[in-house]
Design a protein around this motif. Structure first.
Motif, short mmCIF file in Angstrom:
data_model
loop_
_atom_site.label_atom_id
_atom_site.label_comp_id
_atom_site.label_asym_id
_atom_site.label_seq_id
_atom_site.Cartn_x
_atom_site.Cartn_y
_atom_site.Cartn_z
N ASN A 1 -28.71 38.12 -22.56
CA ASN A 1 -27.75 37.60 -23.53
C ASN A 1 -28.18 37.90 -24.96
N GLN B 1 -21.08 32.10 -15.43
CA GLN B 1 -21.27 31.10 -16.48
C GLN B 1 -22.54 31.41 -17.27
N ASN B 2 -22.44 31.18 -18.58
CA ASN B 2 -23.55 31.41 -19.51
C ASN B 2 -23.96 32.88 -19.64
N ASP C 1 -30.98 34.79 -20.17
CA ASP C 1 -31.03 34.60 -21.62
C ASP C 1 -31.54 35.84 -22.33
N GLU D 1 -19.19 29.08 -21.16
CA GLU D 1 -20.35 28.51 -21.85
C GLU D 1 -20.67 27.09 -21.42
N GLU E 1 -22.50 24.15 -19.49
CA GLU E 1 -23.87 23.93 -19.01
C GLU E 1 -23.80 23.48 -17.55
N TYR F 1 -23.42 36.14 -21.62
CA TYR F 1 -22.86 36.48 -22.92
C TYR F 1 -21.95 37.70 -22.80
N ARG G 1 -32.97 32.01 -15.18
CA ARG G 1 -32.43 31.57 -16.46
C ARG G 1 -33.04 32.35 -17.62
#
Length: 311
Positions: free
Chosen positions: A79, A276-277, A76, A305, A307, A279, A72
């Motif tokens: 992203n 998913q998630n 991020d 996007e 969760e 960017y 994760r």
């Protein structure tokens, strides 16, 4: 805990605990990889990996919990970089598409042509991979968009949209006995050696299932990863070819005859997927809209996007 340690932990799992491969992937030494892992375990005061001698063989329970957090964090971090690029240079950058040979060769040329006309400064990278590799690239953040018939739709953490549907067709050389068979059947096809896709590619499972349901055991004389190879060997007389309908080009395949297989094999659907998630730059949404005009950026964003918890 530093960023290099996080990358090493992630790559160790992705490379099936092969530290030599991890070192090659991260352009470092195997001893350096081992030191980073040991330093992190000492810092956290827990063992992350199961060991057999000097070899790593798996994750401990704390390691399994940590890898979810690491993935994760790395997602991020990527992203954040993409977000900055979006606002500093919205029409330049890189778009990585992972797809199979069939899609790259036959389904995507028109889309890519339109995309490059609209975004000439975007560097488009086209990775031709197996469906399993495409899934791994999407989940690992190494690809922005994946396109394939197999593997994508039911994979957790991937958002998939139907791209297009198609059937398998039968191809034979001009003058082949099957050309004069009225009401072509699987039984008639099974009388000849068959040249088709390798297992796991381009709807091969639907071909196998059709013969199984008919109680037939076809002679698969040769299997290949792409239709071009199949057509070459059908031309040489090695057998009857079964390929995706999109792969037959009448203007080019003048020595071959196309026979309809829509009534013999189930319909296939090719999907376009993103993580998913993950960017996406604005031009990535445009690419997907060119592939599937029925979807738009708002629909894609709403799904991407969501969760879903850690990987």
């Amino acid at each position: 805990m530093n960023f290099q340690q996080l990358r090493i932990i992630s790559e160790t799992v992705r490379q099936n605990f092969n530290l030599t491969e991890v070192a090659n992937k991260l352009f470092t030494s195997q001893s350096g990889v081992s030191k980073h892992i040991k330093d992190l375990e000492d810092e956290l005061n827990i063992e992350l990996f199961v060991r057999r001698g000097k070899r790593l063989t798996g994750l401990t329970e704390p390691g399994k919990a940590l890898i979810k957090i690491v993935e994760r964090i790395l997602m991020d971090t990527r992203n954040i970089k993409r977000l900055a690029e979006q606002f500093s240079c919205h029409d330049t950058g890189q778009l990585i598409i992972a797809t199979t040979h069939t899609q790259a060769q036959y389904a995507l040329p028109a889309v890519i042509t339109q995309f490059k006309q609209a975004f000439p400064k975007v560097h488009l990278v086209l990775h031709q991979s197996s469906p399993g590799e495409i899934v791994s690239m999407l989940l690992g953040g190494q690809a922005d968009i994946g396109i394939a018939t197999e593997a994508l739709k039911d994979t957790k953490y991937l958002v998939s949209f139907p791209y297009y549907s198609w059937h398998h067709i039968i191809i034979v050389p001009t003058g082949h006995p099957l050309c004069s068979v009225p009401g072509l059947t699987l039984e008639a096809i099974a009388e000849f050696p068959i040249v088709t896709y390798h297992e796991g590619f381009t709807g091969r499972s639907r071909i196998d299932q059709a013969f199984i349901r008919a109680g037939l055991t076809p002679d698969i004389a040769m299997s290949a990863l792409d239709a071009d190879v199949i057509k070459t060997y059908v031309n040489l007389g090695l057998g009857v070819g079964i390929i995706a309908s999109v792969a037959f080009i009448p203007e080019k395949d003048t020595n071959l005859v196309r026979l309809n297989g829509a009534d013999l094999f189930e319909q296939n659907t090719t999907y376009i997927s993103v993580r998913q998630n993950h960017y996406l730059r604005s031009y990535a949404y445009r690419f997907m809209e060119l592939c599937v005009p029925a979807i738009n950026e708002a629909v894609i964003r709403m799904n991407v996007e969501q969760e879903t918890g850690p990987l």
